[in-house]
Design a protein around this motif. Structure first.
Motif, mmCIF file in Angstrom:
data_model
loop_
_atom_site.group_PDB
_atom_site.id
_atom_site.type_symbol
_atom_site.label_atom_id
_atom_site.label_comp_id
_atom_site.label_asym_id
_atom_site.label_seq_id
_atom_site.Cartn_x
_atom_site.Cartn_y
_atom_site.Cartn_z
ATOM 1 N N ALA A 137 42.306 42.669 44.939
ATOM 2 C CA ALA A 137 42.119 41.329 44.378
ATOM 3 C C ALA A 137 43.414 40.793 43.782
ATOM 4 O O ALA A 137 43.756 39.609 43.942
ATOM 5 C CB ALA A 137 41.033 41.352 43.314
ATOM 6 N N ALA A 138 44.167 41.640 43.080
ATOM 7 C CA ALA A 138 45.315 41.171 42.301
ATOM 8 C C ALA A 138 46.534 40.858 43.155
ATOM 9 O O ALA A 138 47.412 40.105 42.738
ATOM 10 C CB ALA A 138 45.686 42.215 41.241
ATOM 11 N N ARG A 139 46.613 41.418 44.354
ATOM 12 C CA ARG A 139 47.808 41.173 45.175
ATOM 13 C C ARG A 139 47.980 39.681 45.484
ATOM 14 O O ARG A 139 49.099 39.202 45.577
ATOM 15 C CB ARG A 139 47.736 41.984 46.468
ATOM 16 C CG ARG A 139 48.076 43.446 46.242
ATOM 17 C CD ARG A 139 48.283 44.165 47.561
ATOM 18 N NE ARG A 139 47.033 44.244 48.318
ATOM 19 C CZ ARG A 139 46.950 44.730 49.545
ATOM 20 N NH1 ARG A 139 48.029 45.143 50.164
ATOM 21 N NH2 ARG A 139 45.789 44.787 50.163
ATOM 22 N N VAL A 140 46.872 38.964 45.680
ATOM 23 C CA VAL A 140 46.930 37.498 45.815
ATOM 24 C C VAL A 140 45.892 36.953 44.848
ATOM 25 O O VAL A 140 44.705 36.909 45.156
ATOM 26 C CB VAL A 140 46.610 37.043 47.252
ATOM 27 C CG1 VAL A 140 46.689 35.517 47.347
ATOM 28 C CG2 VAL A 140 47.573 37.681 48.248
ATOM 29 N N SER A 141 46.326 36.562 43.654
ATOM 30 C CA SER A 141 45.350 36.217 42.616
ATOM 31 C C SER A 141 45.710 34.941 41.862
ATOM 32 O O SER A 141 45.048 34.596 40.882
ATOM 33 C CB SER A 141 45.195 37.380 41.634
ATOM 34 O OG SER A 141 46.449 37.814 41.146
ATOM 35 N N LEU A 142 46.755 34.232 42.271
ATOM 36 C CA LEU A 142 47.088 32.913 41.724
ATOM 37 C C LEU A 142 47.317 32.951 40.216
ATOM 38 O O LEU A 142 47.145 31.934 39.538
ATOM 39 C CB LEU A 142 45.977 31.902 42.069
ATOM 40 C CG LEU A 142 45.449 31.926 43.505
ATOM 41 C CD1 LEU A 142 44.349 30.898 43.684
ATOM 42 C CD2 LEU A 142 46.563 31.699 44.492
ATOM 43 N N GLY A 143 47.671 34.090 39.696
ATOM 44 C CA GLY A 143 47.893 34.210 38.250
ATOM 45 C C GLY A 143 46.618 34.076 37.452
ATOM 46 O O GLY A 143 46.675 33.776 36.251
ATOM 47 N N SER A 144 45.473 34.342 38.059
ATOM 48 C CA SER A 144 44.200 34.098 37.374
ATOM 49 C C SER A 144 43.574 35.343 36.776
ATOM 50 O O SER A 144 42.577 35.247 36.060
ATOM 51 C CB SER A 144 43.200 33.473 38.358
ATOM 52 O OG SER A 144 42.829 34.415 39.362
ATOM 53 N N LEU A 145 44.132 36.538 37.061
ATOM 54 C CA LEU A 145 43.536 37.771 36.553
ATOM 55 C C LEU A 145 44.288 38.326 35.351
ATOM 56 O O LEU A 145 43.793 39.231 34.677
ATOM 57 C CB LEU A 145 43.502 38.841 37.655
ATOM 58 C CG LEU A 145 42.737 38.493 38.933
ATOM 59 C CD1 LEU A 145 42.727 39.677 39.896
ATOM 60 C CD2 LEU A 145 41.318 38.044 38.616
ATOM 61 N N GLY A 146 45.458 37.810 35.082
ATOM 62 C CA GLY A 146 46.308 38.315 34.014
ATOM 63 C C GLY A 146 47.759 38.122 34.423
ATOM 64 O O GLY A 146 48.059 37.310 35.302
ATOM 65 N N VAL A 147 48.650 38.883 33.793
ATOM 66 C CA VAL A 147 50.082 38.751 34.069
ATOM 67 C C VAL A 147 50.565 40.004 34.795
ATOM 68 O O VAL A 147 50.507 41.109 34.250
ATOM 69 C CB VAL A 147 50.879 38.555 32.766
ATOM 70 C CG1 VAL A 147 52.370 38.445 33.062
ATOM 71 C CG2 VAL A 147 50.388 37.314 32.032
ATOM 72 N N LEU A 153 35.633 36.204 42.327
ATOM 73 C CA LEU A 153 35.204 35.396 41.177
ATOM 74 C C LEU A 153 34.530 36.259 40.113
ATOM 75 O O LEU A 153 34.728 36.030 38.913
ATOM 76 C CB LEU A 153 34.269 34.280 41.640
ATOM 77 C CG LEU A 153 34.870 33.206 42.554
ATOM 78 C CD1 LEU A 153 33.851 32.097 42.794
ATOM 79 C CD2 LEU A 153 36.157 32.639 41.974
ATOM 80 N N GLU A 154 33.753 37.237 40.532
ATOM 81 C CA GLU A 154 33.083 38.103 39.562
ATOM 82 C C GLU A 154 34.103 38.969 38.822
ATOM 83 O O GLU A 154 34.022 39.134 37.600
ATOM 84 C CB GLU A 154 32.050 38.980 40.269
ATOM 85 C CG GLU A 154 31.378 40.016 39.368
ATOM 86 C CD GLU A 154 30.688 39.413 38.154
ATOM 87 O OE1 GLU A 154 30.333 38.215 38.204
ATOM 88 O OE2 GLU A 154 30.523 40.139 37.150
ATOM 89 N N LEU A 155 35.101 39.486 39.563
ATOM 90 C CA LEU A 155 36.139 40.286 38.914
ATOM 91 C C LEU A 155 36.943 39.416 37.944
ATOM 92 O O LEU A 155 37.272 39.853 36.828
ATOM 93 C CB LEU A 155 37.054 40.884 39.986
ATOM 94 C CG LEU A 155 38.115 41.863 39.529
ATOM 95 C CD1 LEU A 155 37.494 43.046 38.796
ATOM 96 C CD2 LEU A 155 38.916 42.362 40.736
ATOM 97 N N ARG A 156 37.262 38.203 38.350
ATOM 98 C CA ARG A 156 37.988 37.289 37.454
ATOM 99 C C ARG A 156 37.196 37.028 36.183
ATOM 100 O O ARG A 156 37.741 37.041 35.082
ATOM 101 C CB ARG A 156 38.261 35.966 38.180
ATOM 102 C CG ARG A 156 39.231 35.043 37.453
ATOM 103 C CD ARG A 156 38.890 33.591 37.627
ATOM 104 N NE ARG A 156 37.606 33.262 37.049
ATOM 105 C CZ ARG A 156 37.388 33.118 35.751
ATOM 106 N NH1 ARG A 156 38.372 33.270 34.877
ATOM 107 N NH2 ARG A 156 36.168 32.843 35.293
ATOM 108 N N ARG A 157 35.862 36.816 36.344
ATOM 109 C CA ARG A 157 35.019 36.540 35.175
ATOM 110 C C ARG A 157 35.004 37.730 34.221
ATOM 111 O O ARG A 157 35.041 37.558 32.995
ATOM 112 C CB ARG A 157 33.596 36.215 35.636
ATOM 113 C CG ARG A 157 32.695 35.689 34.542
ATOM 114 C CD ARG A 157 31.244 35.662 34.990
ATOM 115 N NE ARG A 157 30.739 37.016 35.274
ATOM 116 C CZ ARG A 157 30.406 37.904 34.349
ATOM 117 N NH1 ARG A 157 30.518 37.587 33.071
ATOM 118 N NH2 ARG A 157 29.969 39.096 34.676
ATOM 119 N N GLN A 158 34.977 38.939 34.770
ATOM 120 C CA GLN A 158 34.973 40.129 33.908
ATOM 121 C C GLN A 158 36.287 40.271 33.143
ATOM 122 O O GLN A 158 36.298 40.632 31.971
ATOM 123 C CB GLN A 158 34.729 41.378 34.756
ATOM 124 C CG GLN A 158 33.336 41.462 35.377
ATOM 125 C CD GLN A 158 33.207 42.644 36.323
ATOM 126 O OE1 GLN A 158 34.040 43.566 36.310
ATOM 127 N NE2 GLN A 158 32.184 42.633 37.154
#
Length: 463
Positions: A196-206, A438-443
């Motif tokens: 998920a994080a490899r392409v995540s638009l800066g939405s999961l953290g830094v 989306l679920e991972l981002r929400r968590q």
């Protein structure tokens, strides 16, 4: 794009004659003003199409400082790099965070062919540091001013039928979550988060650091030549199979396309003719300005000026040929369609573009290999990438309003950093792991600190 296929002197001479015949007509354009929200600081992207006034600009020196910042502050936060995204990924009225002080290669393994790199490292700096170690990235985009984190987070890519985008070579990364927790992600630990994080638009953290697969440093031999566009379209797939890197640029209202191939070279000699990119753009713009209202005459004049026998050869280190500078600023839309649909799609895009007489910027067509990052536009799909441009300061709404329906017709997945007309409904249909992401981002970010208005819209999340 490369190489002058029209010369400025020729164009000035012939164009002036044509201009006289055409009663001095020129295409008109009006600059578009970027929005300027209220705030104390000012930020603007490379093309000038996006801007914001954030509350603060943070420039942490290390990962621990980023973690403290996320724990000790509230409100929205967006990361900023080179500002080369045309979509509003960066604008925020909260905090901007620059990773420019987190730069450099921290470790490398010449046996395993890996390198660990701080996330703020610009691709140009990374290429030169790797070269000093006898290593190189497998592929590069056609500009290299982006930060590593920005490039992988938006699925930035180069061209090559057997070569994936940069993020596909990320084998591990470190992520500071919005709560300030530092997570290691690799295939053996949190594989789903890595996907998920490899392409995540800066939405999961830094993202603070990434480990990439690299290759021994190598030389390339570049060849550029012209073909009538119908011949180029017919040969494109074969050329992509025959060359390590192949792409072409269609030159609007000329009937010609310029092929660019880069292949491995055993020679370490350097051959670098002066770049004529800017001269060619200037010539195409002049042709538009003089003859924009007379497309048939414009095409006739262009074909009289173009010498289809022109070729160009160059040899150098890989990173010096794959990436180039772009002095002329522009706005861009790009979409990635299934490889088998690429030629049919680009034919329709060319027809649509040439219904607008103001168009002069070349169209770019590339090949990208599939990968398995959840939000990669190339997820489990070998693709052709089609990019359309308009000069900065000129209207560009048509790049989305008129071209996006064609991309959508061919199941195109847009480049995350480039203008597009897709919605959350489109993305849910195009990305098999959309809801998982989306679920991972929400968590990870239940309060939506890493979001801005654009990302809320992309993800279908209400304010």
């Amino acid at each position: 794009m490369s190489q002058a296929m029209l010369t400025r002197r020729q164009l000035l001479k012939t164009g002036a004659l044509a201009l006289t015949a055409a009663s001095g007509l020129a295409a008109a354009s009006q600059p578009i003003a970027a929005p300027r929200p209220a705030g104390t600081l000012s930020w603007r992207n490379w093309s000038g199409s996006q801007a914001c006034r954030p509350q603060a600009l943070d420039t942490p020196a290390d990962e621990a400082e980023i973690a403290r910042l996320l724990r000790d502050t509230t409100g929205s936060l967006r990361c900023v790099g080179a500002g080369h995204s045309f979509t509003p990924l960066v604008p925020t009225e909260g905090r901007l965070l620059s990773l420019d002080r987190l730069a450099g290669v921290t470790a490398h393994d010449k046996t395993a062919l890996t390198a660990t790199v701080r996330a703020g490292t610009r691709l140009s700096q990374l290429s030169r540091q790797l070269d000093g170690l006898g290593l190189a990235l497998r592929n590069l985009p056609d500009i290299d001013s982006q930060s590593l984190a920005g490039a992988i987070s938006t699925a930035t890519h180069g061209t090559g039928a057997a070569l994936p985008a940069l993020h596909a070579d990320v084998t591990a990364l470190r992520l500071v979550t919005p709560r300030g927790e530092v997570l290691d992600c690799h295939a053996g630990t949190r594989p789903e988060l890595l996907a998920a994080a490899r392409v995540s638009l800066g939405s999961l953290g830094v993202i603070t650091e990434a480990t990439l697969k690299v290759v021994p440093a190598y030389h390339l031999h570049r060849t550029v030549w012209l073909k009538p566009v119908d011949e180029m379209l017919a040969a494109a797939h074969d050329l992509a199979r025959q060359h390590r890197h192949f792409e072409f640029y269609y030159l609007p209202f000329t009937g010609y396309a310029a092929a660019i191939c880069n292949d491995l070279s055993d020679s370490d000699s350097v051959l670098r003719p002066p770049s004529a990119d800017e001269d060619m753009l200037h010539s195409l713009r002049q042709l538009r300005d003089y003859l924009g209202r007379f497309p048939d005459l414009r095409r006739w004049v262009a074909q009289k000026l173009i010498d289809p026998q022109q070729t160009e050869e160059a040899r150098d280190r890989s990173f010096k040929l794959l990436s180039t500078s772009r002095p002329t600023k522009f706005n861009e839309s790009e979409c990635h369609v299934p490889r088998e649909a690429g030629i049919a799609c680009v034919r329709e895009v060319i027809r649509k573009l040439e219904q607008r007489n103001e168009v002069f910027f070349p169209l770019e067509f590339r090949f990208v290999k599939a990968d398995d990052a959840w939000l990669s536009p190339f997820y489990q799909r070998d693709s052709c990438s089609i990019a359309v441009h308009a000069a900065a300061g000129e209207p560009y709404d048509y790049l989305v309003g008129e071209i996006a329906p064609i991309f959508r017709k061919y199941e195109g997945r847009p480049h995350w950093g480039k203008l597009h007309g897709h919605t959350a409904v489109d993305f849910a249909r195009l990305y098999p792991h959309w809801r998982d992401f989306l679920e991972l981002r929400r968590q990870l970010d239940p309060q939506g600190r890493m979001l801005n208005a654009h990302l809320r819209s992309v993800f279908g999340i209400s304010a």
